[in-house]
Design a protein around this motif. Structure first.
Motif, PDB file in Angstrom:
ATOM      1  N   LYS A 217       0.828  -1.186   0.000  1.00 46.62           N
ATOM      2  CA  LYS A 217       0.000   0.000   0.000  1.00 46.62           C
ATOM      3  C   LYS A 217       0.872   1.250   0.000  1.00 46.62           C
ATOM      4  N   GLU A 218       0.246   2.367  -0.409  1.00 50.21           N
ATOM      5  CA  GLU A 218       0.973   3.624  -0.397  1.00 50.21           C
ATOM      6  C   GLU A 218       1.462   3.919   1.021  1.00 50.21           C
ATOM      7  N   SER A 219       2.681   4.418   1.130  1.00 55.68           N
ATOM      8  CA  SER A 219       3.246   4.688   2.450  1.00 55.68           C
ATOM      9  C   SER A 219       3.079   6.152   2.855  1.00 55.68           C
ATOM     10  N   ASP A 220       2.878   7.049   1.886  1.00 50.68           N
ATOM     11  CA  ASP A 220       2.783   8.467   2.202  1.00 50.68           C
ATOM     12  C   ASP A 220       1.342   8.814   2.543  1.00 50.68           C
ATOM     13  N   GLU A 221       0.987   8.667   3.819  1.00 50.68           N
ATOM     14  CA  GLU A 221      -0.399   8.836   4.240  1.00 50.68           C
ATOM     15  C   GLU A 221      -0.876  10.265   4.067  1.00 50.68           C
ATOM     16  N   LEU A 222       0.018  11.235   4.251  1.00 49.81           N
ATOM     17  CA  LEU A 222      -0.393  12.633   4.119  1.00 49.81           C
ATOM     18  C   LEU A 222      -0.842  12.941   2.696  1.00 49.81           C
ATOM     19  N   VAL A 223      -0.123  12.404   1.721  1.00 47.17           N
ATOM     20  CA  VAL A 223      -0.510  12.623   0.328  1.00 47.17           C
ATOM     21  C   VAL A 223      -1.862  11.983   0.052  1.00 47.17           C
ATOM     22  N   LEU A 224      -2.072  10.789   0.547  1.00 46.06           N
ATOM     23  CA  LEU A 224      -3.348  10.107   0.342  1.00 46.06           C
ATOM     24  C   LEU A 224      -4.490  10.851   1.018  1.00 46.06           C
ATOM     25  N   GLN A 225      -4.214  11.455   2.162  1.00 41.76           N
ATOM     26  CA  GLN A 225      -5.237  12.253   2.826  1.00 41.76           C
ATOM     27  C   GLN A 225      -5.641  13.448   1.977  1.00 41.76           C
ATOM     28  N   ASP A 226      -4.665  14.083   1.344  1.00 40.53           N
ATOM     29  CA  ASP A 226      -4.949  15.221   0.471  1.00 40.53           C
ATOM     30  C   ASP A 226      -5.779  14.788  -0.739  1.00 40.53           C
ATOM     31  N   ALA A 228      -7.762  12.168  -0.933  1.00 37.85           N
ATOM     32  CA  ALA A 228      -9.103  11.825  -0.450  1.00 37.85           C
ATOM     33  C   ALA A 228      -9.911  13.086  -0.159  1.00 37.85           C
ATOM     34  N   ALA A 229      -9.280  14.088   0.424  1.00 35.87           N
ATOM     35  CA  ALA A 229      -9.976  15.339   0.754  1.00 35.87           C
ATOM     36  C   ALA A 229     -10.506  16.009  -0.497  1.00 35.87           C
ATOM     37  N   ASN A 230      -9.765  15.915  -1.589  1.00 31.00           N
ATOM     38  CA  ASN A 230     -10.203  16.525  -2.844  1.00 31.00           C
ATOM     39  C   ASN A 230     -11.480  15.854  -3.355  1.00 31.00           C
ATOM     40  N   VAL A 231     -11.510  14.517  -3.285  1.00 31.55           N
ATOM     41  CA  VAL A 231     -12.691  13.778  -3.757  1.00 31.55           C
ATOM     42  C   VAL A 231     -13.878  14.023  -2.833  1.00 31.55           C
ATOM     43  N   ILE A 232     -13.642  14.023  -1.532  1.00 29.22           N
ATOM     44  CA  ILE A 232     -14.728  14.230  -0.568  1.00 29.22           C
ATOM     45  C   ILE A 232     -15.346  15.619  -0.727  1.00 29.22           C
ATOM     46  N   GLU A 233     -14.525  16.602  -1.031  1.00 33.36           N
ATOM     47  CA  GLU A 233     -15.052  17.950  -1.271  1.00 33.36           C
ATOM     48  C   GLU A 233     -15.981  17.960  -2.483  1.00 33.36           C
ATOM     49  N   GLU A 234     -15.591  17.232  -3.519  1.00 30.07           N
ATOM     50  CA  GLU A 234     -16.457  17.139  -4.700  1.00 30.07           C
ATOM     51  C   GLU A 234     -17.767  16.452  -4.353  1.00 30.07           C
ATOM     52  N   MET A 235     -17.701  15.423  -3.513  1.00 28.01           N
ATOM     53  CA  MET A 235     -18.930  14.754  -3.076  1.00 28.01           C
ATOM     54  C   MET A 235     -19.842  15.717  -2.334  1.00 28.01           C
ATOM     55  N   ASN A 236     -19.264  16.576  -1.507  1.00 27.60           N
ATOM     56  CA  ASN A 236     -20.055  17.560  -0.768  1.00 27.60           C
ATOM     57  C   ASN A 236     -20.693  18.580  -1.701  1.00 27.60           C
ATOM     58  N   ALA A 339      -3.819   9.124  -8.022  1.00 24.24           N
ATOM     59  CA  ALA A 339      -2.481   8.525  -7.894  1.00 24.24           C
ATOM     60  C   ALA A 339      -1.547   9.516  -7.229  1.00 24.24           C
ATOM     61  N   THR A 340      -0.635   9.011  -6.436  1.00 22.99           N
ATOM     62  CA  THR A 340       0.418   9.882  -5.918  1.00 22.99           C
ATOM     63  C   THR A 340       1.434  10.151  -7.028  1.00 22.99           C
ATOM     64  N   THR A 372      -5.536  13.218 -10.332  1.00 25.66           N
ATOM     65  CA  THR A 372      -5.587  13.892  -9.032  1.00 25.66           C
ATOM     66  C   THR A 372      -4.470  13.357  -8.147  1.00 25.66           C
ATOM     67  N   THR A 373      -3.517  14.236  -7.821  1.00 26.77           N
ATOM     68  CA  THR A 373      -2.328  13.825  -7.066  1.00 26.77           C
ATOM     69  C   THR A 373      -2.251  14.469  -5.686  1.00 26.77           C
ATOM     70  N   GLY A 374      -3.271  15.255  -5.320  1.00 26.73           N
ATOM     71  CA  GLY A 374      -3.297  15.908  -4.024  1.00 26.73           C
ATOM     72  C   GLY A 374      -4.531  16.782  -3.923  1.00 26.73           C
ATOM     73  N   TYR A 375      -4.589  17.625  -2.890  1.00 29.73           N
ATOM     74  CA  TYR A 375      -5.719  18.526  -2.732  1.00 29.73           C
ATOM     75  C   TYR A 375      -5.564  19.703  -3.681  1.00 29.73           C
ATOM     76  N   LYS A 376      -6.546  19.871  -4.596  1.00 31.57           N
ATOM     77  CA  LYS A 376      -6.488  20.918  -5.629  1.00 31.57           C
ATOM     78  C   LYS A 376      -5.209  20.796  -6.452  1.00 31.57           C
ATOM     79  N   ASP A 377      -4.741  19.583  -6.608  1.00 34.74           N
ATOM     80  CA  ASP A 377      -3.480  19.367  -7.321  1.00 34.74           C
ATOM     81  C   ASP A 377      -3.690  18.261  -8.351  1.00 34.74           C
ATOM     82  N   GLN A 378      -3.454  18.600  -9.614  1.00 37.03           N
ATOM     83  CA  GLN A 378      -3.575  17.631 -10.690  1.00 37.03           C
ATOM     84  C   GLN A 378      -2.365  17.741 -11.613  1.00 37.03           C
ATOM     85  N   VAL A 379      -2.046  16.623 -12.265  1.00 41.37           N
ATOM     86  CA  VAL A 379      -1.044  16.637 -13.325  1.00 41.37           C
ATOM     87  C   VAL A 379      -1.672  16.003 -14.554  1.00 41.37           C
TER      88      VAL A 379
END
Length: 387
Positions: A217-226, A228-236, A339-340, A372-379
Motif C-alpha cells: 500500500k501507499e506509504s505516504d499517508e499525508l498525500v493520500l489524505q490530500d 481523499a480530501a479533494n474527492v470528498i469535497e467534490e462529493m459535498n 495517484a500519488t 488527481t495527485t493531491g488537494y487541488k493538485d492535478q497533473v
C-alpha cells in the motif's frame, strides 16, 4: 522458405469471474457461468492474432483443439495443426500443461498463451522445468482477472506486435520474466498475497511487455489524505451524483476517510457519502447507472508498476459501463484517476494503459488525462493503448 512455428494456447475460462465480482476463475467456473459471466479469453486472443493476418503465409499455428486455440486460429484463416486434444469442455490446468508439453516436443519458435497468473504458472511448470528440450520463449496475452506476472504483453494487440517483430526477423532481445500468483481464496477476502513461483524466457520488447505488479500500500499517508480530501469535497459539492469507487489501495484509503466499508479488490457505489452497494457485478453496476437520476462518476486508480487503469482487476468496468459514463453530461470529466506523484514517477515515463477489450474505446480514452495527485493538485499524464 521456413515458416514461423507459433505455439498457441488459450485458457478458455481465464478471467471468467471478473465481471461478476468473483476476483478470479480458480474453482469458480460453474458459479461464474451461473451468474451470467461470459468467457472473454478467446476474444482477447483473437485481438493478438489479428495483428498477424498480413503474415498468414509465413506462419503455422500449433495449438490445442476447440476453444484452447484451434477455433480462434481457424476462424482467422491461419494454417493450423492441432497437437493436443482436451477431453472436457471446461478445461483444467492440466490441459494447459499437456498442451505446452506437446508444443515443446514439436519445437515451436515461441509459445503464445492467453490467460492469467494461474495459466502462466501452468506454462512455467512445463517450460521452466523441462530437462529434455531447450526451453522456448513464451509470451502471455492478458486475459485473466489478476495479472501480477512479468511475462505478459501490456495489451492483446501488443502481444501480436511482439510476435510480428519475430516473424519479420526484427532484432528481439530475450530476457527473463517473473511468474507471480496470489491466493485467490484470500484475494476474495480482500487480502493480496502474491509470491514469485518461477521465471520464463520472454521477448523483451519493453514498449509492449508489462512490469511485475508492485505490491503493498501507499506509504505516504499525508498525500493520500490530500487526495481523499479533494474527492470528498467534490462529493459535498455535488450531492446529485453517485460515485463508483474502483479497486485498489488508493481508493480504499478514500473509503476509509469516508468511514465506509470498502471492497479492496472490487467495485463499490457511494452516494451522499453513504455506501449504496458493495462489491457489485458488471450487471448490477450497469443497472445502478442507468436507473440513477443524476450523474454517475467513476473514481479509479492505477496499478502500481504497470500503469493499467482499465482491464486489470476491474473487469466489472466493462466497455458498456465506461461508454455509459462517458455519454453523460461532462464526458471524460466523469472519470477521476487518483495517484500519488511517486506512483506516476515509478512508471518511468511510460503511459497509463487502457485495455478494455474494445479497441475503439481504448483509442477514445487515449490522450492526456488529468490525474488527481493531491488537494487541488492535478497533473496531466498520457493514457494510451499500445497497438
Amino acid at each position: 522458405m521456413k515458416k514461423f512455428k507459433l505455439g498457441f494456447i488459450i485458457n478458455p475460462i481465464a478471467g471468467i469471474g471478473g465481471s461478476v465480482a468473483l476476483k478470479g476463475s480458480d474453482g469458480m467456473v460453474m458459479h461464474a457461468l451461473a451468474l451470467g459471466a461470459k468467457p472473454q479469453a478467446n476474444t482477447r486472443a483473437k485481438l493478438a492474432l489479428e495483428v498477424l493476418l498480413p503474415y498468414q503465409d509465413d506462419i503455422v499455428i500449433y495449438t490445442a483443439n476447440a476453444l484452447m486455440g484451434e477455433q480462434c486460429a481457424r476462424e482467422l484463416g491461419f494454417k493450423v495443426e492441432v497437437l493436443y486434444q482436451a477431453k472436457n469442455k471446461h478445461t483444467q490446468s492440466d490441459d494447459s500443461q499437456l498442451a505446452a508439453e506437446a508444443l515443446l516436443v514439436h519445437g515451436v519458435d515461441i509459445i503464445l498463451f492467453a490467460g492469467g497468473d494461474g495459466t502462466a504458472r501452468d506454462i512455467a511448470n512445463v517450460v521452466a522445468s523441462d530437462d529434455d528440450y531447450q526451453p522456448v520463449p513464451v509470451l502471455g496475452i492478458p486475459a485473466g482477472c489478476k495479472i501480477h506476472s512479468g511475462v505478459y504483453a501490456i495489451t492483446p494487440k501488443a502481444a501480436g506486435r511482439i510476435i510480428e517483430l519475430m516473424v519479420t526477423k526484427e532484432l528481439v532481445t530475450l530476457t527473463t520474466g517473473d511468474v507471480m500468483d496470489i491466493d485467490e481464496s484470500l484475494f476474495r477476502q480482500g487480502i493480496v498475497k502474491a509470491k514469485r513461483y518461477s521465471e520464463m524466457k520472454i521477448p523483451s520488447e519493453l514498449r509492449y511487455v508489462q512490469a511485475v505488479k508492485s505490491g503493498g500500500k501507499e506509504s505516504d499517508e499525508l498525500v493520500l489524505q490530500d487526495i481523499a480530501a479533494n474527492v470528498i469535497e467534490e462529493m459535498n459539492d455535488h450531492e446529485d451524483r453517485q460515485f463508483i469507487i474502483g479497486s485498489g489501495s488508493t481508493t480504499a484509503f478514500l473509503m476509509s476517510e469516508l468511514a465506509l466499508d470498502n471492497t479492496l479488490l472490487g467495485v463499490d457505489i457511494v452516494s451522499e457519502q453513504s455506501l449504496v452497494a458493495s462489491d457489485v457485478t458488471e450487471v448490477e453496476l450497469y443497472k445502478a447507472i442507468i436507473n440513477y437520476q443524476g450523474i454517475s462518476k467513476l473514481v479509479i486508480t492505477l496499478i502500481g508498476g504497470q500503469g493499467h487503469v482499465f482491464g486489470r482487476g476491474n473487469q466489472q468496468l466493462s466497455p458498456r459501463i465506461i461508454r455509459t459514463i462517458l455519454a453523460q453530461p461532462g464526458g471524460s470529466d466523469n472519470i477521476t484517476i487518483l495517484a500519488t506523484k511517486a506512483k506516476l514517477e515509478a512508471l518511468a515515463n511510460k503511459p497509463l494503459i487502457s485495455d478494455t477489450g474494445d479497441s475503439e474505446l481504448d483509442q477514445q480514452l487515449s490522450g492526456f488525462m488529468p490525474i488527481t495527485t493531491g488537494y487541488k493538485d492535478q497533473v496531466l499524464y498520457p493514457l494510451a493503448s499500445p497497438q
